[in-house]
Design a protein around this motif. Sequence first.
Motif, PDB file in Angstrom:
ATOM      1  N   GLY A  41     -27.008 -14.838 -15.382  1.00  0.00           N
ATOM      2  CA  GLY A  41     -28.434 -14.327 -15.466  1.00  0.00           C
ATOM      3  C   GLY A  41     -28.520 -13.066 -14.441  1.00  0.00           C
ATOM      4  N   ARG A  42     -29.403 -12.088 -14.591  1.00  0.00           N
ATOM      5  CA  ARG A  42     -29.634 -10.951 -14.165  1.00  0.00           C
ATOM      6  C   ARG A  42     -30.144 -11.032 -12.520  1.00  0.00           C
ATOM      7  NH1 ARG A  42     -32.970  -7.253 -18.193  1.00  0.00           N
ATOM      8  NH2 ARG A  42     -31.560  -6.815 -20.088  1.00  0.00           N
ATOM      9  N   LYS A  43     -29.599 -10.457 -11.670  1.00  0.00           N
ATOM     10  CA  LYS A  43     -30.231 -10.326 -10.294  1.00  0.00           C
ATOM     11  C   LYS A  43     -31.453  -9.633 -10.397  1.00  0.00           C
ATOM     12  CE  LYS A  43     -26.503  -8.500  -8.138  1.00  0.00           C
ATOM     13  NZ  LYS A  43     -25.534  -8.078  -7.137  1.00  0.00           N
ATOM     14  N   LYS A  44     -32.268  -9.849  -9.246  1.00  0.00           N
ATOM     15  CA  LYS A  44     -33.606  -9.318  -9.220  1.00  0.00           C
ATOM     16  C   LYS A  44     -33.459  -8.925  -7.865  1.00  0.00           C
ATOM     17  CE  LYS A  44     -38.394 -10.219  -9.995  1.00  0.00           C
ATOM     18  NZ  LYS A  44     -39.455 -11.318 -10.375  1.00  0.00           N
ATOM     19  N   PRO A  45     -33.685  -7.400  -7.517  1.00  0.00           N
ATOM     20  CA  PRO A  45     -33.829  -6.575  -8.458  1.00  0.00           C
ATOM     21  C   PRO A  45     -32.508  -6.463  -9.422  1.00  0.00           C
ATOM     22  CG  PRO A  45     -33.075  -5.423  -6.362  1.00  0.00           C
ATOM     23  CD  PRO A  45     -33.506  -6.811  -6.270  1.00  0.00           C
TER      24      PRO A  45
END
Length: 99
Positions: free
Chosen positions: A39-43
Amino acid sequence: MFVMELTYTAPIERVEPLLEAHVAWLDSLYEEGVFIASGRKKPRDGGIILATGDDRARIEKIAATDPFVVGEVCTYRITEFLATKTAPELAPYRQQLPS
């Protein structure tokens, strides 16, 4: 097991055109049983992938084939760890400490 942390090295405008190819690459490695989560990192400055196995060289070769790497928009940091404790659903991926 491996934590594959990717960090964008280019603006998101250069990343976006490669996203479809990156997702297809992910899907193929899920089908092979190599990846178990991603998954994407946040930010949104990269992403994380959990990969199975104990062959670091193989994981490094896989990372090198990511369309984001080929397109020169990200780099990988690969951390190997022994998954000695897991949620019950991940029991097939548990590893033993070396004797």
